[in-house]
Design a protein around this motif. Structure first.
Motif, PDB file in Angstrom:
ATOM      1  N   CYS A   3      -9.096   8.980 -13.667  1.00 40.19           N
ATOM      2  CA  CYS A   3     -10.098   8.397 -14.567  1.00 40.19           C
ATOM      3  C   CYS A   3     -10.229   6.896 -14.330  1.00 40.19           C
ATOM      4  CB  CYS A   3      -9.715   8.649 -16.020  1.00 40.19           C
ATOM      5  SG  CYS A   3      -9.929  10.363 -16.511  1.00 40.19           S
ATOM      6  N   GLU A   4      -9.124   6.245 -14.026  1.00 43.29           N
ATOM      7  CA  GLU A   4      -9.170   4.807 -13.764  1.00 43.29           C
ATOM      8  C   GLU A   4     -10.040   4.497 -12.548  1.00 43.29           C
ATOM      9  OE1 GLU A   4      -6.208   0.954 -13.564  1.00 43.29           O
ATOM     10  OE2 GLU A   4      -5.369   2.962 -13.542  1.00 43.29           O
ATOM     11  N   TRP A   5      -9.891   5.283 -11.493  1.00 36.38           N
ATOM     12  CA  TRP A   5     -10.750   5.114 -10.313  1.00 36.38           C
ATOM     13  C   TRP A   5     -12.198   5.370 -10.681  1.00 36.38           C
ATOM     14  CZ3 TRP A   5     -10.210   3.504  -5.351  1.00 36.38           C
ATOM     15  CH2 TRP A   5      -8.913   3.263  -4.891  1.00 36.38           C
ATOM     16  N   ALA A   6     -12.447   6.453 -11.393  1.00 33.90           N
ATOM     17  CA  ALA A   6     -13.822   6.835 -11.740  1.00 33.90           C
ATOM     18  C   ALA A   6     -14.499   5.789 -12.624  1.00 33.90           C
ATOM     19  CB  ALA A   6     -13.830   8.193 -12.428  1.00 33.90           C
ATOM     20  N   ASN A   7     -13.742   5.096 -13.440  1.00 29.34           N
ATOM     21  CA  ASN A   7     -14.319   4.119 -14.363  1.00 29.34           C
ATOM     22  C   ASN A   7     -14.434   2.720 -13.789  1.00 29.34           C
ATOM     23  OD1 ASN A   7     -14.647   6.010 -16.403  1.00 29.34           O
ATOM     24  ND2 ASN A   7     -12.580   5.693 -17.166  1.00 29.34           N
ATOM     25  N   THR A   8     -13.900   2.467 -12.609  1.00 27.32           N
ATOM     26  CA  THR A   8     -13.902   1.119 -12.059  1.00 27.32           C
ATOM     27  C   THR A   8     -15.173   0.863 -11.271  1.00 27.32           C
ATOM     28  OG1 THR A   8     -11.488   1.168 -11.911  1.00 27.32           O
ATOM     29  CG2 THR A   8     -12.616  -0.549 -10.677  1.00 27.32           C
ATOM     30  N   HIS A   9     -15.789  -0.258 -11.592  1.00 25.79           N
ATOM     31  CA  HIS A   9     -16.987  -0.718 -10.904  1.00 25.79           C
ATOM     32  C   HIS A   9     -16.834  -2.220 -10.679  1.00 25.79           C
ATOM     33  CE1 HIS A   9     -17.665  -1.080 -15.221  1.00 25.79           C
ATOM     34  NE2 HIS A   9     -18.453  -2.103 -14.946  1.00 25.79           N
ATOM     35  N   PHE A  10     -17.758  -2.804  -9.945  1.00 28.77           N
ATOM     36  CA  PHE A  10     -17.706  -4.233  -9.654  1.00 28.77           C
ATOM     37  C   PHE A  10     -18.379  -4.988 -10.797  1.00 28.77           C
ATOM     38  CE2 PHE A  10     -17.473  -2.101  -5.562  1.00 28.77           C
ATOM     39  CZ  PHE A  10     -16.345  -2.697  -5.012  1.00 28.77           C
ATOM     40  N   LYS A  11     -17.577  -5.657 -11.597  1.00 26.57           N
ATOM     41  CA  LYS A  11     -18.090  -6.364 -12.767  1.00 26.57           C
ATOM     42  C   LYS A  11     -17.700  -7.831 -12.688  1.00 26.57           C
ATOM     43  CE  LYS A  11     -18.033  -6.419 -17.777  1.00 26.57           C
ATOM     44  NZ  LYS A  11     -17.412  -5.884 -18.979  1.00 26.57           N
ATOM     45  N   GLU A  24     -13.983  -9.015 -12.534  1.00 24.78           N
ATOM     46  CA  GLU A  24     -12.957  -8.602 -13.486  1.00 24.78           C
ATOM     47  C   GLU A  24     -12.121  -7.514 -12.830  1.00 24.78           C
ATOM     48  OE1 GLU A  24     -14.423  -7.551 -17.337  1.00 24.78           O
ATOM     49  OE2 GLU A  24     -15.544  -9.421 -17.534  1.00 24.78           O
ATOM     50  N   ALA A  25     -10.818  -7.688 -12.865  1.00 30.23           N
ATOM     51  CA  ALA A  25      -9.926  -6.714 -12.227  1.00 30.23           C
ATOM     52  C   ALA A  25      -8.695  -6.522 -13.097  1.00 30.23           C
ATOM     53  CB  ALA A  25      -9.515  -7.183 -10.837  1.00 30.23           C
ATOM     54  N   GLY A  26      -8.590  -5.356 -13.675  1.00 25.26           N
ATOM     55  CA  GLY A  26      -7.400  -5.041 -14.454  1.00 25.26           C
ATOM     56  C   GLY A  26      -6.263  -4.620 -13.540  1.00 25.26           C
ATOM     57  N   LYS A  27      -5.160  -4.277 -14.138  1.00 26.44           N
ATOM     58  CA  LYS A  27      -4.033  -3.784 -13.353  1.00 26.44           C
ATOM     59  C   LYS A  27      -4.305  -2.332 -13.008  1.00 26.44           C
ATOM     60  CE  LYS A  27      -0.770  -6.906 -15.431  1.00 26.44           C
ATOM     61  NZ  LYS A  27       0.417  -7.089 -16.227  1.00 26.44           N
ATOM     62  N   GLY A  28      -3.841  -1.915 -11.863  1.00 24.92           N
ATOM     63  CA  GLY A  28      -4.024  -0.526 -11.496  1.00 24.92           C
ATOM     64  C   GLY A  28      -4.337  -0.366 -10.018  1.00 24.92           C
ATOM     65  N   PRO A  29      -4.591   0.868  -9.620  1.00 21.20           N
ATOM     66  CA  PRO A  29      -4.733   1.183  -8.195  1.00 21.20           C
ATOM     67  C   PRO A  29      -5.995   0.616  -7.541  1.00 21.20           C
ATOM     68  CG  PRO A  29      -5.247   3.109  -9.537  1.00 21.20           C
ATOM     69  CD  PRO A  29      -4.727   2.058 -10.463  1.00 21.20           C
ATOM     70  N   THR A  30      -7.011   0.270  -8.314  1.00 16.68           N
ATOM     71  CA  THR A  30      -8.250  -0.244  -7.716  1.00 16.68           C
ATOM     72  C   THR A  30      -8.238  -1.754  -7.531  1.00 16.68           C
ATOM     73  OG1 THR A  30      -9.278  -0.437  -9.892  1.00 16.68           O
ATOM     74  CG2 THR A  30      -9.624   1.635  -8.696  1.00 16.68           C
ATOM     75  N   ARG A  31      -7.243  -2.406  -8.049  1.00 14.41           N
ATOM     76  CA  ARG A  31      -7.185  -3.870  -8.008  1.00 14.41           C
ATOM     77  C   ARG A  31      -7.201  -4.425  -6.586  1.00 14.41           C
ATOM     78  NH1 ARG A  31      -3.085  -7.609 -11.496  1.00 14.41           N
ATOM     79  NH2 ARG A  31      -4.456  -9.410 -11.483  1.00 14.41           N
ATOM     80  N   SER A  32      -6.524  -3.782  -5.662  1.00  9.87           N
ATOM     81  CA  SER A  32      -6.476  -4.301  -4.292  1.00  9.87           C
ATOM     82  C   SER A  32      -7.857  -4.279  -3.638  1.00  9.87           C
ATOM     83  CB  SER A  32      -5.464  -3.525  -3.448  1.00  9.87           C
ATOM     84  OG  SER A  32      -5.792  -2.156  -3.447  1.00  9.87           O
ATOM     85  N   ILE A  33      -8.648  -3.252  -3.912  1.00 14.34           N
ATOM     86  CA  ILE A  33      -9.999  -3.191  -3.360  1.00 14.34           C
ATOM     87  C   ILE A  33     -10.866  -4.278  -3.988  1.00 14.34           C
ATOM     88  CG2 ILE A  33     -12.112  -1.797  -3.232  1.00 14.34           C
ATOM     89  CD1 ILE A  33     -10.310   0.660  -2.928  1.00 14.34           C
ATOM     90  N   LEU A  34     -10.758  -4.437  -5.295  1.00 18.19           N
ATOM     91  CA  LEU A  34     -11.525  -5.482  -5.968  1.00 18.19           C
ATOM     92  C   LEU A  34     -11.169  -6.867  -5.437  1.00 18.19           C
ATOM     93  CD1 LEU A  34     -11.344  -4.098  -9.622  1.00 18.19           C
ATOM     94  CD2 LEU A  34     -13.385  -4.243  -8.188  1.00 18.19           C
ATOM     95  N   PHE A 136     -23.332   0.059  -7.745  1.00 18.51           N
ATOM     96  CA  PHE A 136     -21.966  -0.411  -7.537  1.00 18.51           C
ATOM     97  C   PHE A 136     -21.422  -1.197  -8.731  1.00 18.51           C
ATOM     98  CE2 PHE A 136     -23.774   0.156  -3.337  1.00 18.51           C
ATOM     99  CZ  PHE A 136     -22.787   0.875  -2.703  1.00 18.51           C
ATOM    100  N   LYS A 137     -22.306  -1.789  -9.527  1.00 15.63           N
ATOM    101  CA  LYS A 137     -21.804  -2.662 -10.585  1.00 15.63           C
ATOM    102  C   LYS A 137     -22.092  -2.210 -12.006  1.00 15.63           C
ATOM    103  CE  LYS A 137     -24.677  -6.509 -11.313  1.00 15.63           C
ATOM    104  NZ  LYS A 137     -25.011  -7.887 -11.076  1.00 15.63           N
ATOM    105  N   SER A 138     -22.788  -1.105 -12.173  1.00 16.20           N
ATOM    106  CA  SER A 138     -23.059  -0.612 -13.522  1.00 16.20           C
ATOM    107  C   SER A 138     -21.886   0.206 -14.040  1.00 16.20           C
ATOM    108  CB  SER A 138     -24.314   0.259 -13.532  1.00 16.20           C
ATOM    109  OG  SER A 138     -25.434  -0.507 -13.206  1.00 16.20           O
ATOM    110  N   GLU A 139     -21.682   0.137 -15.330  1.00 17.37           N
ATOM    111  CA  GLU A 139     -20.628   0.936 -15.950  1.00 17.37           C
ATOM    112  C   GLU A 139     -20.930   2.415 -15.733  1.00 17.37           C
ATOM    113  OE1 GLU A 139     -18.494   1.263 -20.303  1.00 17.37           O
ATOM    114  OE2 GLU A 139     -19.566  -0.562 -19.748  1.00 17.37           O
ATOM    115  N   GLY A 140     -19.918   3.171 -15.338  1.00 16.51           N
ATOM    116  CA  GLY A 140     -20.084   4.594 -15.076  1.00 16.51           C
ATOM    117  C   GLY A 140     -20.642   4.911 -13.702  1.00 16.51           C
ATOM    118  N   SER A 141     -20.787   3.887 -12.851  1.00 25.38           N
ATOM    119  CA  SER A 141     -21.399   4.086 -11.528  1.00 25.38           C
ATOM    120  C   SER A 141     -20.417   4.567 -10.462  1.00 25.38           C
ATOM    121  CB  SER A 141     -22.029   2.773 -11.046  1.00 25.38           C
ATOM    122  OG  SER A 141     -21.019   1.797 -10.807  1.00 25.38           O
ATOM    123  N   HIS A 142     -19.128   4.520 -10.731  1.00 22.36           N
ATOM    124  CA  HIS A 142     -18.096   4.854  -9.741  1.00 22.36           C
ATOM    125  C   HIS A 142     -18.185   3.894  -8.550  1.00 22.36           C
ATOM    126  CE1 HIS A 142     -17.523   8.560 -11.981  1.00 22.36           C
ATOM    127  NE2 HIS A 142     -18.796   8.868 -11.809  1.00 22.36           N
ATOM    128  N   GLY A 143     -18.530   2.638  -8.811  1.00 27.26           N
ATOM    129  CA  GLY A 143     -18.802   1.664  -7.762  1.00 27.26           C
ATOM    130  C   GLY A 143     -17.712   1.494  -6.722  1.00 27.26           C
TER     131      GLY A 143
END
Length: 159
Positions: A3-11, A24-34, A136-143
């Motif tokens: 769910c964390e991956w699915a909810n992360t977009h470029f904000k 904005e980059a929270g802690k978690g597995p997507t942080r390195s890509i951001l 890529f940057k909208s909420e729910g976009s799976h960016g």
């Protein structure tokens, strides 16, 4: 993907503020890509964008449009590099299903809706990304997932 991956977009942070250039980059597995994309954003804003502002002002005085331009450039750069400087593939989600279910494939409601767009000029890929930046940057976009898939297809599965 979790769910964390699915909810992360470029904000981005608030435009025209001290951190207008920052994702904005929270802690978690997507942080390195951001953070990898963040480095490309800063490179674009400091060294590639045409402006008369000083270096610090270049980062702080950006609005929504400049944030979108920077993100498009920051996504196009690694896609073009992954394609060996010859091509880039951009993945977007559609409502139509493009994969026929089979016993060997477990549907995830995302992968089967991917549509691939291939470009043989970096500028064309960057313009396409800019024109579809909300994907890529909208909420729910799976960016972030779309960017990851785009990297994989740009590099090719064989490579």
């Amino acid at each position: 993907f979790s769910c964390e991956w699915a909810n992360t977009h470029f904000k981005f942070r608030q435009p025209c503020s001290d951190l207008a250039y920052a994702l904005e980059a929270g802690k978690g597995p997507t942080r390195s890509i951001l953070m990898a994309v963040q480095a490309h954003i800063i490179k674009y804003l400091l060294f590639e964008r045409n402006t008369e502002d000083t270096h610090l002002e270049r980062l702080r005085r950006i609005g929504h449009r400049e944030q979108s331009e920077a993100l498009a450039a920051a996504l196009a750069d690694p896609l073009w590099a992954a394609g060996g400087g010859r091509r880039a593939v951009v993945c977007l989600l559609t409502t139509a299903v493009h994969i026929v279910p089979s016993p060997d494939y477990s549907a995830d409601t995302l992968t089967e809706r991917l549509q691939l767009f291939e470009f043989f000029e970096k500028a064309a890929a960057q313009e396409f990304i800019f024109n579809h930046i909300n994907c890529f940057k909208s909420e729910g976009s799976h960016g972030v997932i779309l960017f990851l898939y785009s990297l994989l297809f740009s590099r090719t599965l064989e490579r």
